[in-house]
Design an enzyme around this catalytic site. Sequence first.
Site, PDB file in Angstrom:
ATOM      1  N   CYS A  51       5.988  25.163  35.084  1.00  0.00           N
ATOM      2  CA  CYS A  51       6.399  25.447  36.467  1.00  0.00           C
ATOM      3  C   CYS A  51       5.930  24.320  37.389  1.00  0.00           C
ATOM      4  O   CYS A  51       4.813  23.840  37.281  1.00  0.00           O
ATOM      5  CB  CYS A  51       5.798  26.763  36.930  1.00  0.00           C
ATOM      6  SG  CYS A  51       6.232  27.136  38.635  1.00  0.00           S
ATOM      7  N   CYS A  55       0.105  26.731  41.805  1.00  0.00           N
ATOM      8  CA  CYS A  55      -0.732  27.921  42.026  1.00  0.00           C
ATOM      9  C   CYS A  55      -2.021  27.758  41.230  1.00  0.00           C
ATOM     10  O   CYS A  55      -1.985  27.665  40.007  1.00  0.00           O
ATOM     11  CB  CYS A  55       0.025  29.169  41.614  1.00  0.00           C
ATOM     12  SG  CYS A  55       1.671  29.212  42.325  1.00  0.00           S
ATOM     13  N   CYS A  58      -2.778  29.771  38.044  1.00  0.00           N
ATOM     14  CA  CYS A  58      -1.728  30.063  37.077  1.00  0.00           C
ATOM     15  C   CYS A  58      -1.677  29.115  35.886  1.00  0.00           C
ATOM     16  O   CYS A  58      -1.606  27.900  36.030  1.00  0.00           O
ATOM     17  CB  CYS A  58      -0.376  30.027  37.780  1.00  0.00           C
ATOM     18  SG  CYS A  58       0.961  30.501  36.652  1.00  0.00           S
ATOM     19  N   CYS A  95       9.957  44.111  33.880  1.00  0.00           N
ATOM     20  CA  CYS A  95       9.897  43.005  34.849  1.00  0.00           C
ATOM     21  C   CYS A  95      10.245  41.709  34.134  1.00  0.00           C
ATOM     22  O   CYS A  95       9.542  41.295  33.227  1.00  0.00           O
ATOM     23  CB  CYS A  95       8.482  42.873  35.399  1.00  0.00           C
ATOM     24  SG  CYS A  95       7.811  44.408  35.996  1.00  0.00           S
ATOM     25  N   CYS A 127      13.095  44.873  37.236  1.00  0.00           N
ATOM     26  CA  CYS A 127      12.477  44.093  38.310  1.00  0.00           C
ATOM     27  C   CYS A 127      12.588  42.627  37.906  1.00  0.00           C
ATOM     28  O   CYS A 127      12.590  42.315  36.712  1.00  0.00           O
ATOM     29  CB  CYS A 127      11.014  44.495  38.450  1.00  0.00           C
ATOM     30  SG  CYS A 127      10.102  43.455  39.597  1.00  0.00           S
ATOM     31  N   CYS A 187       8.324  44.445  45.526  1.00  0.00           N
ATOM     32  CA  CYS A 187       7.035  44.550  44.822  1.00  0.00           C
ATOM     33  C   CYS A 187       6.218  43.355  45.288  1.00  0.00           C
ATOM     34  O   CYS A 187       6.608  42.206  45.078  1.00  0.00           O
ATOM     35  CB  CYS A 187       7.258  44.483  43.312  1.00  0.00           C
ATOM     36  SG  CYS A 187       5.728  44.306  42.397  1.00  0.00           S
ATOM     37  N   ARG A 259      -0.492  49.086  41.781  1.00  0.00           N
ATOM     38  CA  ARG A 259      -0.493  48.780  40.342  1.00  0.00           C
ATOM     39  C   ARG A 259      -1.732  48.020  39.907  1.00  0.00           C
ATOM     40  O   ARG A 259      -2.098  47.018  40.545  1.00  0.00           O
ATOM     41  CB  ARG A 259       0.749  47.951  40.001  1.00  0.00           C
ATOM     42  CG  ARG A 259       0.878  47.612  38.525  1.00  0.00           C
ATOM     43  CD  ARG A 259       2.185  46.940  38.204  1.00  0.00           C
ATOM     44  NE  ARG A 259       3.307  47.714  38.687  1.00  0.00           N
ATOM     45  CZ  ARG A 259       4.294  47.189  39.399  1.00  0.00           C
ATOM     46  NH1 ARG A 259       4.280  45.919  39.735  1.00  0.00           N
ATOM     47  NH2 ARG A 259       5.296  47.938  39.803  1.00  0.00           N
TER      48      ARG A 259
HETATM   49  N1  SAM Z   1       6.801  32.530  39.251  1.00  0.00           N
HETATM   50  C1  SAM Z   1       6.718  33.855  39.761  1.00  0.00           C
HETATM   51  C2  SAM Z   1       6.064  33.826  41.141  1.00  0.00           C
HETATM   52  O1  SAM Z   1       5.056  33.155  41.227  1.00  0.00           O
HETATM   53  O2  SAM Z   1       6.537  34.538  41.998  1.00  0.00           O
HETATM   54  C3  SAM Z   1       5.880  34.646  38.793  1.00  0.00           C
HETATM   55  C4  SAM Z   1       5.317  35.877  39.350  1.00  0.00           C
HETATM   56  S1  SAM Z   1       4.157  36.565  38.316  1.00  0.00           S
HETATM   57  C5  SAM Z   1       4.214  38.192  38.714  1.00  0.00           C
HETATM   58  C6  SAM Z   1       2.817  35.768  38.878  1.00  0.00           C
HETATM   59  C7  SAM Z   1       1.782  36.636  39.503  1.00  0.00           C
HETATM   60  O3  SAM Z   1       0.873  37.039  38.503  1.00  0.00           O
HETATM   61  C8  SAM Z   1       1.046  35.871  40.545  1.00  0.00           C
HETATM   62  O4  SAM Z   1       1.656  36.071  41.828  1.00  0.00           O
HETATM   63  C9  SAM Z   1      -0.313  36.488  40.455  1.00  0.00           C
HETATM   64  O5  SAM Z   1      -0.387  37.586  41.340  1.00  0.00           O
HETATM   65  C10 SAM Z   1      -0.434  36.990  39.015  1.00  0.00           C
HETATM   66  N2  SAM Z   1      -1.211  36.047  38.209  1.00  0.00           N
HETATM   67  C11 SAM Z   1      -0.765  34.958  37.582  1.00  0.00           C
HETATM   68  N3  SAM Z   1      -1.781  34.339  36.939  1.00  0.00           N
HETATM   69  C12 SAM Z   1      -2.901  35.090  37.163  1.00  0.00           C
HETATM   70  C13 SAM Z   1      -4.266  34.991  36.770  1.00  0.00           C
HETATM   71  N4  SAM Z   1      -4.713  33.962  36.025  1.00  0.00           N
HETATM   72  N5  SAM Z   1      -5.127  35.939  37.189  1.00  0.00           N
HETATM   73  C14 SAM Z   1      -4.687  36.962  37.940  1.00  0.00           C
HETATM   74  N6  SAM Z   1      -3.415  37.106  38.363  1.00  0.00           N
HETATM   75  C15 SAM Z   1      -2.531  36.175  37.967  1.00  0.00           C
HETATM   76 FE1  SF4 Z   2       4.792  29.090  38.970  1.00  0.00          FE
HETATM   77 FE2  SF4 Z   2       2.772  30.514  38.115  1.00  0.00          FE
HETATM   78 FE3  SF4 Z   2       2.998  29.988  40.667  1.00  0.00          FE
HETATM   79 FE4  SF4 Z   2       4.696  31.644  39.522  1.00  0.00          FE
HETATM   80  S1  SF4 Z   2       2.556  31.966  39.770  1.00  0.00           S
HETATM   81  S2  SF4 Z   2       5.176  30.041  40.926  1.00  0.00           S
HETATM   82  S3  SF4 Z   2       4.839  30.745  37.514  1.00  0.00           S
HETATM   83  S4  SF4 Z   2       2.694  28.490  39.030  1.00  0.00           S
END
Ligand code: SAM
Ligand code: SF4
Length: 711
Positions: A51, A55, A58, A95, A127, A187, A259
């Site tokens: 990606c 973030c 992530c 989802c 979702c 959501c 959730r």
């Molecule tokens: N690319 C999509 C976006 O960012 O909208 C993916 C959504 S997905 C549901 C990503 C979500 O998972 C993030 O918004 C975060 O809330 C959660 N998430 C991802 N990595 C995480 C981590 N290492 N620890 C806790 N929550 C995490």
């Molecule tokens: Fe990309 Fe992860 Fe951020 Fe979603 S949460 S936009 S997958 S970097």
Amino acid sequence: MRYDWNLEEIREIHDMPLLRLILRASQVHRKHHNEGEVQCAQIINVKTGGCEEDCAYCGQSSRYNTHVVPQALLTVEDVLRDALKAKQHGISRVCLSAAWRGVRNGKAFDTILEMVRRVKELGVEVCCTLGLLQEEHVARLKEAGVYSINHNLDTSESYYNQIITTRSYADRLETIARVRNAGLSVCCGGIIGLGESLEDRLSMLQTLSSLNPHPDSVPMNMLVPIEGTPMAQQTQPSSWELLRMVATARILMPKAMVRLTAGRVKLSLAQQALCFLAGANSVHMGSQLLTTPNPEHHIDLEMFRTLGLTQQEPYTKDNTTHKPALEAIEEHMAKALNQRSQQGTLRKLAVSQDHVDLTSNDYLGLARSQELAYRIENEFHTLLSTTGIRPFVGATGSRLLTGNNAYVEALENELATFHGTESALLFNSGYTANVGLLSTVIGSEDTLILDTQVHASTWEGAKISGARQLLFRHNDVGHLAEQLRKATGRCFVCVESLYSLSGDIAPLDEICDVCDHYGARLIVDEAHATGIFGPEGRGIVSAHQLEERVFARLHTFSKALGSHGGAILGSSLLRDYLLNFSRPFIYTTAFPLHTLISIHCAYKMMREMGVERQRLQSLIQAFRAKVIDSQLPIKTTLTPIQTIGVAGVEAAKALSAKLAENGLDVRAILPPTVRRGGECLRVCLHAFNTVEELDRLVAVLSGESEQLFIA
Ligand code: SAM
Ligand code: SF4
């Protein structure tokens, strides 16, 4: 509903004494939600990693070197298969997540739209979480049948650019507004543990609760530090911090589904219970979230049973705009069958070809024995000419009405004596005997611990019993002991002595020891052992002299005995109890006389078949030796049942067809009888098979050995 909570009010709620906060949140929760009802959602990562966003938490960002291996977009079929499995686990929302900055028109998005259409047909809520969305994307997702869009704010606006610099908070809020304007469910939640202040957390809650209407679901993540990301060294927040966020979110947004998601795997049962008490009423299920671990399904299902939680049905929290109209039953049936046939697993009846039988359960050859047929006819005609035993054709009623007679009672006494037990009670099949025993003796206050490989009829009886079910890994006595320590109420353990699919034998002595130690009652299904193991074919319980230590045994007459039906063996008290309370016994017509005679004659012959039993054992040894000589990847057993793992549905079917071309009848066992990946050939050896037939079998398997693997 309020949309104007200010920070002071939110802080006051958040900081109140914890037990009072939980109580307050619980009161709000009960007013707006069904008690104990939990939405079970499952994420399918349709496009993993790579990606472009940064973030900081992530593992899927291409900027960080993490454990995540980028994967291209899954196929629709892959997603459908996973969604179907999720639905079978009681999931009501699937989802579809893509590690994207946002959607672009083109083939990938078209494929996702197709995924949405097909997954929605399963009757679950769909979702999507695809990053930033423009109006047209939202419209096309809605048209495809999407129910909800996830788009997390993750933290406060002021802290956001410490976490993400490649997009702004406003970008996120715009996508959320587009989703809402399109009338889709929103959501939207966040993460705690990003290094944010308490102020930031409360401010995130304030932004979420200022959205009007409130988000329909609010994921509350705990940071899971991922090696290689800027957040890798963050310490995880405590469960108490999460609990306060859950309770506060509940009070601010009474109708939202709150959730528990990332980080839940770290929570104990008690910590999760407190979160549910404080208003959490949704979880992500499935052993893997996007990039972070999650509790296994069976652990969650056990938790649901322990806490008295129920899985929410799809579209429960919804106006009828999204609820798919129930299609006509004919349409539903046609679609379900079509789905099966597309998966190559449509069941069809087939008449056995005149091939060498390497597949039936006729282990001793009694089902095809002229001698047995002669003895049955002889005894039947003898009875025809005597008075007393009537009627000859149908039993005319259930055993408690006109279906009982001196002959069947004598037969049951004979079976009890032969198997070394106080009593035997006949059932019309092994299946109904299992269901009739478990659904009657075991109740909702009890715990039933099952080996993961027990027969479908045992699962059925367990389901009807309503008992709390715990599973233990196949033949793993240590895990059984672990599960026994969790048991509540009266505890029962169900195993098979000889497993009908894997062909291996249960360690009954150790299982008896551990059941005795924890005061559990042991139930042993001897369906496939009857007639071939133990003195004169009495079974494996008798072979180990364990008759006194087993609460109930099931013996069936349709396998080695070549006849039909089953019997539950146990104490006279058990017999009387079943006779009075077991519905599959009470409300069905009894066996006709001819079947009773066939069971009686088969038992007499089976006792005299020591030579055939010996011959069967030597064939088993011969097969094992041949497998070793030809170095086939087959884990052979000491029993007539030899299961051979094959790589996939089509390969299993093709190999079965190839064996048929060579005159050998060996059937492929396919999903849903086995789980996907568990496709296999089930070879059954019989006293009447020959070494030449084994040579032919091994020769064909050797030619296809690259398709085989240890199941
Ligand atoms: N690319 C999509 C976006 O960012 O909208 C993916 C959504 S997905 C549901 C990503 C979500 O998972 C993030 O918004 C975060 O809330 C959660 N998430 C991802 N990595 C995480 C981590 N290492 N620890 C806790 N929550 C995490
Ligand atoms: Fe990309 Fe992860 Fe951020 Fe979603 S949460 S936009 S997958 S970097």
